[in-house]
Design a protein around this motif. Structure first.
Motif, PDB file in Angstrom:
ATOM      1  N   ASP A  30       0.840  -1.199   0.000  1.00  0.00           N
ATOM      2  CA  ASP A  30       0.000   0.000   0.000  1.00  0.00           C
ATOM      3  C   ASP A  30       0.880   1.256   0.000  1.00  0.00           C
ATOM      4  O   ASP A  30       2.084   1.195   0.245  1.00  0.00           O
ATOM      5  N   LYS A  31       0.256   2.396  -0.287  1.00  0.00           N
ATOM      6  CA  LYS A  31       0.997   3.652  -0.415  1.00  0.00           C
ATOM      7  C   LYS A  31       1.653   4.065   0.901  1.00  0.00           C
ATOM      8  O   LYS A  31       2.734   4.651   0.900  1.00  0.00           O
ATOM      9  N   ALA A  32       0.979   3.791   2.022  1.00  0.00           N
ATOM     10  CA  ALA A  32       1.528   4.182   3.319  1.00  0.00           C
ATOM     11  C   ALA A  32       2.864   3.494   3.576  1.00  0.00           C
ATOM     12  O   ALA A  32       3.824   4.113   4.055  1.00  0.00           O
ATOM     13  N   ALA A  33       2.944   2.208   3.243  1.00  0.00           N
ATOM     14  CA  ALA A  33       4.195   1.461   3.430  1.00  0.00           C
ATOM     15  C   ALA A  33       5.297   2.036   2.542  1.00  0.00           C
ATOM     16  O   ALA A  33       6.466   2.117   2.941  1.00  0.00           O
ATOM     17  N   LEU A  55       6.229   3.005  -8.291  1.00  0.00           N
ATOM     18  CA  LEU A  55       5.406   2.149  -7.434  1.00  0.00           C
ATOM     19  C   LEU A  55       4.340   1.450  -8.259  1.00  0.00           C
ATOM     20  O   LEU A  55       3.661   2.083  -9.075  1.00  0.00           O
ATOM     21  N   ILE A  56       4.211   0.141  -8.046  1.00  0.00           N
ATOM     22  CA  ILE A  56       3.118  -0.643  -8.648  1.00  0.00           C
ATOM     23  C   ILE A  56       2.474  -1.457  -7.539  1.00  0.00           C
ATOM     24  O   ILE A  56       3.149  -2.249  -6.878  1.00  0.00           O
ATOM     25  N   ILE A  57       1.189  -1.246  -7.314  1.00  0.00           N
ATOM     26  CA  ILE A  57       0.449  -2.056  -6.349  1.00  0.00           C
ATOM     27  C   ILE A  57      -0.573  -2.883  -7.105  1.00  0.00           C
ATOM     28  O   ILE A  57      -1.364  -2.352  -7.890  1.00  0.00           O
ATOM     29  N   GLY A  58      -0.536  -4.188  -6.884  1.00  0.00           N
ATOM     30  CA  GLY A  58      -1.437  -5.103  -7.589  1.00  0.00           C
ATOM     31  C   GLY A  58      -0.772  -5.730  -8.799  1.00  0.00           C
ATOM     32  O   GLY A  58       0.466  -5.739  -8.916  1.00  0.00           O
ATOM     33  N   ASN A  59      -1.593  -6.241  -9.682  1.00  0.00           N
ATOM     34  CA  ASN A  59      -1.117  -6.944 -10.871  1.00  0.00           C
ATOM     35  C   ASN A  59      -0.542  -5.939 -11.874  1.00  0.00           C
ATOM     36  O   ASN A  59      -1.230  -4.992 -12.252  1.00  0.00           O
ATOM     37  N   PRO A  60       0.714  -6.121 -12.327  1.00  0.00           N
ATOM     38  CA  PRO A  60       1.304  -5.152 -13.257  1.00  0.00           C
ATOM     39  C   PRO A  60       0.551  -5.051 -14.582  1.00  0.00           C
ATOM     40  O   PRO A  60       0.656  -4.042 -15.278  1.00  0.00           O
ATOM     41  N   ALA A  61      -0.216  -6.097 -14.929  1.00  0.00           N
ATOM     42  CA  ALA A  61      -1.005  -6.035 -16.166  1.00  0.00           C
ATOM     43  C   ALA A  61      -2.205  -5.103 -16.024  1.00  0.00           C
ATOM     44  O   ALA A  61      -2.711  -4.572 -17.010  1.00  0.00           O
ATOM     45  N   ASN A  62      -2.646  -4.894 -14.784  1.00  0.00           N
ATOM     46  CA  ASN A  62      -3.797  -4.017 -14.517  1.00  0.00           C
ATOM     47  C   ASN A  62      -3.700  -3.527 -13.074  1.00  0.00           C
ATOM     48  O   ASN A  62      -4.453  -3.958 -12.211  1.00  0.00           O
ATOM     49  N   PRO A  63      -2.734  -2.619 -12.791  1.00  0.00           N
ATOM     50  CA  PRO A  63      -2.427  -2.264 -11.398  1.00  0.00           C
ATOM     51  C   PRO A  63      -3.563  -1.524 -10.688  1.00  0.00           C
ATOM     52  O   PRO A  63      -4.304  -0.763 -11.317  1.00  0.00           O
ATOM     53  N   ASP A  64      -3.662  -1.754  -9.376  1.00  0.00           N
ATOM     54  CA  ASP A  64      -4.572  -0.956  -8.546  1.00  0.00           C
ATOM     55  C   ASP A  64      -4.022   0.458  -8.416  1.00  0.00           C
ATOM     56  O   ASP A  64      -4.761   1.437  -8.437  1.00  0.00           O
ATOM     57  N   THR A  65      -2.699   0.555  -8.264  1.00  0.00           N
ATOM     58  CA  THR A  65      -2.008   1.849  -8.158  1.00  0.00           C
ATOM     59  C   THR A  65      -0.715   1.779  -8.957  1.00  0.00           C
ATOM     60  O   THR A  65      -0.024   0.768  -8.923  1.00  0.00           O
ATOM     61  N   MET A  66      -0.439   2.860  -9.683  1.00  0.00           N
ATOM     62  CA  MET A  66       0.809   2.935 -10.445  1.00  0.00           C
ATOM     63  C   MET A  66       1.241   4.397 -10.445  1.00  0.00           C
ATOM     64  O   MET A  66       0.453   5.264 -10.816  1.00  0.00           O
ATOM     65  N   GLN A  67       2.458   4.672  -9.983  1.00  0.00           N
ATOM     66  CA  GLN A  67       2.905   6.068  -9.947  1.00  0.00           C
ATOM     67  C   GLN A  67       4.411   6.149 -10.084  1.00  0.00           C
ATOM     68  O   GLN A  67       5.128   5.194  -9.788  1.00  0.00           O
ATOM     69  N   GLN A  89       9.101  -6.088 -16.795  1.00  0.00           N
ATOM     70  CA  GLN A  89       9.491  -7.334 -16.132  1.00  0.00           C
ATOM     71  C   GLN A  89       8.297  -8.025 -15.457  1.00  0.00           C
ATOM     72  O   GLN A  89       8.443  -9.079 -14.852  1.00  0.00           O
ATOM     73  N   GLU A  90       7.114  -7.382 -15.548  1.00  0.00           N
ATOM     74  CA  GLU A  90       5.860  -7.944 -15.010  1.00  0.00           C
ATOM     75  C   GLU A  90       5.957  -8.222 -13.510  1.00  0.00           C
ATOM     76  O   GLU A  90       5.618  -9.303 -13.035  1.00  0.00           O
ATOM     77  N   ILE A  91       6.422  -7.198 -12.785  1.00  0.00           N
ATOM     78  CA  ILE A  91       6.553  -7.311 -11.332  1.00  0.00           C
ATOM     79  C   ILE A  91       5.499  -6.425 -10.676  1.00  0.00           C
ATOM     80  O   ILE A  91       5.341  -5.259 -11.048  1.00  0.00           O
ATOM     81  N   GLY A  92       4.762  -6.984  -9.720  1.00  0.00           N
ATOM     82  CA  GLY A  92       3.719  -6.245  -9.018  1.00  0.00           C
ATOM     83  C   GLY A  92       4.032  -6.121  -7.538  1.00  0.00           C
ATOM     84  O   GLY A  92       5.008  -6.695  -7.049  1.00  0.00           O
ATOM     85  N   ASN A  93       3.186  -5.361  -6.826  1.00  0.00           N
ATOM     86  CA  ASN A  93       3.376  -5.119  -5.390  1.00  0.00           C
ATOM     87  C   ASN A  93       4.837  -4.764  -5.099  1.00  0.00           C
ATOM     88  O   ASN A  93       5.486  -5.357  -4.236  1.00  0.00           O
ATOM     89  N   VAL A  94       5.328  -3.764  -5.849  1.00  0.00           N
ATOM     90  CA  VAL A  94       6.753  -3.435  -5.771  1.00  0.00           C
ATOM     91  C   VAL A  94       6.946  -1.920  -5.730  1.00  0.00           C
ATOM     92  O   VAL A  94       6.209  -1.172  -6.380  1.00  0.00           O
ATOM     93  N   GLY A  95       7.921  -1.497  -4.944  1.00  0.00           N
ATOM     94  CA  GLY A  95       8.323  -0.104  -4.933  1.00  0.00           C
ATOM     95  C   GLY A  95       9.809  -0.005  -5.211  1.00  0.00           C
ATOM     96  O   GLY A  95      10.587  -0.876  -4.798  1.00  0.00           O
ATOM     97  N   ALA A  96      10.192   1.051  -5.931  1.00  0.00           N
ATOM     98  CA  ALA A  96      11.616   1.299  -6.193  1.00  0.00           C
ATOM     99  C   ALA A  96      11.913   2.759  -5.862  1.00  0.00           C
ATOM    100  O   ALA A  96      11.163   3.655  -6.257  1.00  0.00           O
ATOM    101  N   ILE A  97      12.997   2.986  -5.117  1.00  0.00           N
ATOM    102  CA  ILE A  97      13.455   4.335  -4.773  1.00  0.00           C
ATOM    103  C   ILE A  97      14.915   4.429  -5.196  1.00  0.00           C
ATOM    104  O   ILE A  97      15.738   3.629  -4.735  1.00  0.00           O
ATOM    105  N   VAL A  98      15.208   5.366  -6.079  1.00  0.00           N
ATOM    106  CA  VAL A  98      16.603   5.559  -6.495  1.00  0.00           C
ATOM    107  C   VAL A  98      17.092   6.899  -5.957  1.00  0.00           C
ATOM    108  O   VAL A  98      16.569   7.963  -6.305  1.00  0.00           O
ATOM    109  N   THR A  99      18.083   6.826  -5.099  1.00  0.00           N
ATOM    110  CA  THR A  99      18.701   8.001  -4.487  1.00  0.00           C
ATOM    111  C   THR A  99      19.940   8.355  -5.297  1.00  0.00           C
ATOM    112  O   THR A  99      20.783   7.490  -5.555  1.00  0.00           O
TER     113      THR A  99
END
Length: 200
Positions: A30-33, A55-67, A89-99
């Protein structure tokens, strides 16, 4: 529909023309996490130039959240290429932060896109992925004589019977992969079971 998710967070570092790119990549539901993870990276690297995100939450083919967020980098040069790589790469429920720590040499939009995509790619190579199969719960009722048949049909569809209640009939709560539900539902209705409620 199943998809890949990261098992646990990883951090990978890459360098481009003396700029350092530190990528945190991990499972997010979720976004809070995700905000917590971002705050942690900002606290860990307070003097960094940018903290770009995807950020992708849910299925990458049809995400609940994508930003995606460029965090001050030129528009479309950071968050978008990070997000596109995760989708490819078809990865869901994933967050990436690049500093990013600026190394003194401007990379240009093309160079930034390659660098941010490369940082996420390095983290993906380090990450352990697993297949996530979306589940659903459903309550089904039938006669006492049908109980063993219901258990058999549910097991056939990789599901399980989680609890049973007995009154004038038996009602059971089932859990099974979403993909398997249409076939099971058709079979149950054909054999006279009642569908009391479901997640779908």
């Amino acid at each position: 529909m199943s998809y890949q998710i990261p098992c646990s967070p990883v951090v990978a570092e890459t360098e481009e023309k003396k700029s350092r790119f530190i990528c945190w990549l991990g499972p997010i539901e979720d976004k809070a996490a995700f905000q917590c993870a971002l705050q942690s990276m900002r606290a860990q690297y307070p003097d960094a130039s940018h903290h770009c995100t995807a950020l992708i939450i849910g299925n990458p083919a049809n995400p609940d959240t994508m930003q995606a967020d460029d965090d001050g980098e030129p528009g479309g040069s950071a968050g978008r290429p990070m997000l596109e790589l995760l989708l490819k790469q078809e990865i869901g429920n994933v967050g990436a932060i690049v500093t990013r720590y600026f190394g003194g040499t401007k990379l240009g939009v093309g160079g930034l896109m390659r660098a941010y995509r490369g940082a996420v790619g390095a983290a993906l190579q380090a990450a352990e992925l697993k297949t996530f199969v979306p589940q659903l719960q459903v309550r089904v009722a039938g006669s006492f004589a049908q109980e063993s048949r219901l258990r058999f049909l549910t097991n056939q569809q990789q599901g399980r019977c989680e609890e049973a209640e007995y009154s004038d009939r038996v009602s059971m709560r089932l859990q099974l992969p979403q993909d398997c539900w249409p076939a099971l539902k058709q079979q149950l209705l054909a054999e006279g079971f009642s569908i009391l409620d479901s997640d779908l």
